[in-house]
Design a protein around this motif. Sequence first.
Motif, PDB file in Angstrom:
ATOM      1  N   GLU A 566       0.826  -1.206   0.000  1.00 34.26           N
ATOM      2  CA  GLU A 566       0.000   0.000   0.000  1.00 34.26           C
ATOM      3  C   GLU A 566       0.865   1.263   0.000  1.00 34.26           C
ATOM      4  O   GLU A 566       0.564   2.245  -0.682  1.00 34.26           O
ATOM      5  CB  GLU A 566      -0.913  -0.027   1.235  1.00 34.26           C
ATOM      6  CG  GLU A 566      -1.896   1.128   1.264  1.00 34.26           C
ATOM      7  CD  GLU A 566      -2.813   1.050   2.483  1.00 34.26           C
ATOM      8  OE1 GLU A 566      -3.566   2.000   2.718  1.00 34.26           O
ATOM      9  OE2 GLU A 566      -2.732   0.024   3.208  1.00 34.26           O
ATOM     10  N   ALA A 567       1.996   1.222   0.781  1.00 33.18           N
ATOM     11  CA  ALA A 567       2.889   2.375   0.828  1.00 33.18           C
ATOM     12  C   ALA A 567       3.535   2.627  -0.522  1.00 33.18           C
ATOM     13  O   ALA A 567       3.678   3.779  -0.961  1.00 33.18           O
ATOM     14  CB  ALA A 567       3.959   2.160   1.899  1.00 33.18           C
ATOM     15  N   LYS A 571       3.095   5.897  -2.716  1.00 39.38           N
ATOM     16  CA  LYS A 571       4.291   6.637  -3.147  1.00 39.38           C
ATOM     17  C   LYS A 571       4.229   6.920  -4.645  1.00 39.38           C
ATOM     18  O   LYS A 571       4.574   8.011  -5.123  1.00 39.38           O
ATOM     19  CB  LYS A 571       5.539   5.807  -2.784  1.00 39.38           C
ATOM     20  CG  LYS A 571       6.854   6.524  -3.020  1.00 39.38           C
ATOM     21  CD  LYS A 571       7.082   7.596  -1.980  1.00 39.38           C
ATOM     22  CE  LYS A 571       8.461   8.217  -2.113  1.00 39.38           C
ATOM     23  NZ  LYS A 571       8.672   9.321  -1.169  1.00 39.38           N
ATOM     24  N   TRP A 572       3.780   5.912  -5.377  1.00 40.97           N
ATOM     25  CA  TRP A 572       3.682   6.073  -6.833  1.00 40.97           C
ATOM     26  C   TRP A 572       2.640   7.145  -7.169  1.00 40.97           C
ATOM     27  O   TRP A 572       2.864   8.008  -8.016  1.00 40.97           O
ATOM     28  CB  TRP A 572       3.307   4.734  -7.455  1.00 40.97           C
ATOM     29  CG  TRP A 572       3.255   4.771  -8.951  1.00 40.97           C
ATOM     30  CD1 TRP A 572       2.169   4.944  -9.753  1.00 40.97           C
ATOM     31  CD2 TRP A 572       4.359   4.666  -9.832  1.00 40.97           C
ATOM     32  NE1 TRP A 572       2.477   4.958 -11.058  1.00 40.97           N
ATOM     33  CE2 TRP A 572       3.868   4.777 -11.158  1.00 40.97           C
ATOM     34  CE3 TRP A 572       5.727   4.484  -9.662  1.00 40.97           C
ATOM     35  CZ2 TRP A 572       4.683   4.717 -12.270  1.00 40.97           C
ATOM     36  CZ3 TRP A 572       6.523   4.405 -10.787  1.00 40.97           C
ATOM     37  CH2 TRP A 572       6.030   4.528 -12.057  1.00 40.97           C
ATOM     38  N   SER A 573       1.493   7.076  -6.500  1.00 42.78           N
ATOM     39  CA  SER A 573       0.439   8.047  -6.754  1.00 42.78           C
ATOM     40  C   SER A 573       0.898   9.454  -6.373  1.00 42.78           C
ATOM     41  O   SER A 573       0.627  10.422  -7.089  1.00 42.78           O
ATOM     42  CB  SER A 573      -0.814   7.666  -5.953  1.00 42.78           C
ATOM     43  OG  SER A 573      -1.818   8.647  -6.114  1.00 42.78           O
ATOM     44  N   TYR A 574       1.622   9.527  -5.245  1.00 44.64           N
ATOM     45  CA  TYR A 574       2.130  10.827  -4.800  1.00 44.64           C
ATOM     46  C   TYR A 574       3.094  11.401  -5.829  1.00 44.64           C
ATOM     47  O   TYR A 574       3.082  12.604  -6.136  1.00 44.64           O
ATOM     48  CB  TYR A 574       2.813  10.675  -3.445  1.00 44.64           C
ATOM     49  CG  TYR A 574       3.451  11.946  -2.934  1.00 44.64           C
ATOM     50  CD1 TYR A 574       2.660  12.929  -2.336  1.00 44.64           C
ATOM     51  CD2 TYR A 574       4.819  12.170  -3.059  1.00 44.64           C
ATOM     52  CE1 TYR A 574       3.224  14.110  -1.884  1.00 44.64           C
ATOM     53  CE2 TYR A 574       5.393  13.332  -2.623  1.00 44.64           C
ATOM     54  CZ  TYR A 574       4.595  14.316  -2.020  1.00 44.64           C
ATOM     55  OH  TYR A 574       5.175  15.474  -1.592  1.00 44.64           O
ATOM     56  N   ALA A 575       3.940  10.521  -6.355  1.00 49.43           N
ATOM     57  CA  ALA A 575       4.892  10.986  -7.364  1.00 49.43           C
ATOM     58  C   ALA A 575       4.164  11.520  -8.603  1.00 49.43           C
ATOM     59  O   ALA A 575       4.538  12.560  -9.172  1.00 49.43           O
ATOM     60  CB  ALA A 575       5.838   9.863  -7.740  1.00 49.43           C
ATOM     61  N   MET A 579       4.287  15.308  -9.704  1.00 49.82           N
ATOM     62  CA  MET A 579       4.813  15.668 -11.016  1.00 49.82           C
ATOM     63  C   MET A 579       3.793  16.494 -11.798  1.00 49.82           C
ATOM     64  O   MET A 579       4.128  17.465 -12.487  1.00 49.82           O
ATOM     65  CB  MET A 579       5.188  14.412 -11.783  1.00 49.82           C
ATOM     66  CG  MET A 579       6.394  13.669 -11.211  1.00 49.82           C
ATOM     67  SD  MET A 579       7.879  14.684 -11.152  1.00 49.82           S
ATOM     68  CE  MET A 579       8.153  14.944 -12.896  1.00 49.82           C
ATOM     69  N   ALA A 580       2.525  16.091 -11.619  1.00 51.81           N
ATOM     70  CA  ALA A 580       1.479  16.868 -12.314  1.00 51.81           C
ATOM     71  C   ALA A 580       1.419  18.292 -11.762  1.00 51.81           C
ATOM     72  O   ALA A 580       1.232  19.261 -12.509  1.00 51.81           O
ATOM     73  CB  ALA A 580       0.123  16.180 -12.139  1.00 51.81           C
ATOM     74  N   SER A 581       1.602  18.407 -10.430  1.00 55.55           N
ATOM     75  CA  SER A 581       1.600  19.734  -9.828  1.00 55.55           C
ATOM     76  C   SER A 581       2.756  20.574 -10.359  1.00 55.55           C
ATOM     77  O   SER A 581       2.616  21.768 -10.609  1.00 55.55           O
ATOM     78  CB  SER A 581       1.686  19.602  -8.301  1.00 55.55           C
ATOM     79  OG  SER A 581       1.790  20.866  -7.697  1.00 55.55           O
TER      80      SER A 581
END
Length: 885
Positions: A566-567, A571-575, A579-581
């Motif tokens: 899950e972490a 982490k992947w989603s956060y990245a 990156m989109a931000s």
Amino acid sequence: MGDSLKQLIALNAEQEKDVERVRQRDELLEKVDCMKKKLPWLKYDMKKIEYLEAQKREKEAKKKLNEAAKMLNEFKAPIEYDGLLSPLNLDLEDFHLKQKQEKTKLDDQCKRISNFMNENIKKRNDRLQKENEAAVQARSKYKEIEDLRREEACRKQSIIEAKMKLADAERDLQNLPAYEPPKEEIERLKSQILELTSSAHQMMQQKKEKEKSLGLMKTTLRNCVDGLKDMENTKTKLLHALKKSGAEKIFEAYQWLELHRKELNKDVYGPVLLEVNVSNEVHAKFLEGHVAHYIWKRLRIPVAFAVKCAYFVLYESFITQDSGDRDFLVNNLQPFDVPILNYVREESGQKASSEISKQMHDLGIYSRLDQVFDAPAAVKDVMTSQFGLEHSYIGSDKTDRKADDIAKELGILDFWTPQNHYHWSVSRYGDNEMSARVEPVHDSRLLLCGLDSGEIENMRSRKNELEKLIADAEEGIKSLQVQQRLVEDEAAKLQKQREEMVETARREMRKRKDLESCVEQRKRKLVSLERSGDIETAVDKLIEQAARSNIERLKHAIKVKDLLVEAVSCKWSYAEKHMASIEYDAKIIDSEVNLKEQEKFAYQASVNLQNCQQDVKDYSQQLLAAKRNAESIAIITPELERLFLQMPTTIEELEAAIQDNISQANSIVFLNQNILQEYEDRRRQIETISAKLESDGKELQRCLAEIHALKGSWLPKLRNLVSQINETFSRNFQEMAVAGEVSLDEHDTDFDQFGILVKVKFRQAGQLQVLSAHHQSGGERSVSTILYLVSLQDLANCPFRVVDEINQGMDPINERKMFQQLVQAASQPNTPQCFLLTPKLLPDLEYSEACSILNIMNGPWIEEPSKVWRNGDCWSTIAGLAETR
């Protein structure tokens, strides 16, 4: 050395189990050390990853710089174009506003994902903690299982031992014979005891009646004796004795003191002879002889005068306790010529212990000289301090026989026996040699003079009659006491016999009860051991609990795995969101920013590149430092690399493994930290000592064989030589004294202790004693020594012999005999020339034709040299005179 070897082997056998546990602990610690060697290499790998990521960031920074430069170049055209197309400005502002709204949404999503990731980390840590706790519980359960199994083995062994002890106790009880107490014999003894007790009581009544009559006669005798004492005045006799001894005015001095006692500050005692009371005649001889001896020694006066003064100087003295009284007496008693002594008590002085030890009693010593007489404290202290009475002891005939043992074992240098006075003295010339002096005990001339009978004849006759009657009465009472004692002894004997029978019966009954109680106790103990709980149930329960703990560990591990997945997803989603931000940030840049802002952006990209390059450089240095640190701890070898592959691959897992191994090593506890080193040292000592013992044993056998061979070659010759010396010595000694012999003192193979024993005796009633300063006087030793030297004449070859002043310590009789022996030995044919040096010779000595007498500076050839010396000239004058002659 053999005992030491056995002790070392026994110690190693006792410590083998502990050594095995130490080795297990060392293996765990070695494994920990190996893991600690891998830890810096894992940190090196982490630094390497960070270095690669820094390189990657550097590339990205270069790329961004290029893009920024490209965008700057591209931005110049739209700005110029935008200045011409102003109607498009409104659409661009709407686009930028929409982009800002999208960026705000992305930032909110990144924040939520970051919070979720932090919660995930906390959950993982909690699960890991619980997993560790479950592991500890599982290990503790397995340890409890092992302890229970060991306790079960001990319990079974205790049951076997308890059964064996119970069987032994039952067998002893069965083998115990039956015992019937002798009741008839006990009753018979009881009746006899009653008869004997009644008889003893009757005798006691008769004795009381006779004692009453004896008391009346003793009262009459006491009155008679009191009258006789009134007729005799002991003090007058003692004063007469002092007057005869030389104190001519002692009566006048005593009468003056009696008249003036009220003028004195404290009590004055004197003369001392009147104050001393010795009840035992033998002790009086000792005391008077000792005081005389010490006065002579202290005053150092001529012998003839010392014999006279020694007895009387102290006894005619007056003792004061105050300096004013002393001056008063000195001034007033000076015409009477009597000595005055002033006594001052020394509070700090420590008196010698008055107890007689058991060792002294065994050697016959029963008292000390300061304990055998009564006198006032001041008088007694003066006599004790001045004449050393506390260091002189009194012994019996047994002490006389063991005089040498007393000086050697107890260190007593002065003591008295009924026949002799023994005194040892230590040499003052540094060799601590001791010499003994033995003197006979002389009769008392002062202390006992007051005991002479001088009463009126009628009173004496009456006293004798009463004494005879009292003696007869006492004899009758004594006879009754003897009879009563015999009867009581017989009754006590029968009573003791009866008590022994009763005690035997009680002992047998007690013995049987003790055995029965022992059997019952051992039965109860066996039942208690057999009733112990079933160990298998407890073991199964512990195994089940350990299994549950392991299942919980598995569950926690699975949950940790899920949390890690899950972490990773978060982490992947956060990245992605991040990156989109960032992309939105790039898009939000206002297209209307002037060229200067675009250049600033490019400058920032350039600074970012420089920072990344600096980070790469820093990470490179850290990587190099981490590598040097890892290589300083351990260089990777094929063997070490193989061990590293078997260890965890992450820092966290490796540190956890290190901690587990350290915990296991610390759980192995032992008291002696150096037990392994001591075990190995003892093992090496055992090998060394065993080899040394073997070689020493062979060498000892060889040396003993060689010693016995050499001893067989010279010992018979030595014995024959000593036998010849003994034959000559015994013959010569019989002519001078009583008997003497020379023998070889052998000590097997202890050749340092070999020696010659010379035994002599100078009195018919004595025994042969070894020649020493403790048994013989100086003259006797000189006689024995010269006779021994004479006995060596026929066996020793030398050009001449010199004897220096051998006759100085001899009495005239022994000196004459010794000289005759020396002349006879020196005059034999084929004997060497003998010189006797002495300051004096006895008159009328017999000389042979072979003897010559030379007097120093008094011979027929000494006249001319003596004249030269008389003039004080030098030796050259004498030498010239000799050449002229």
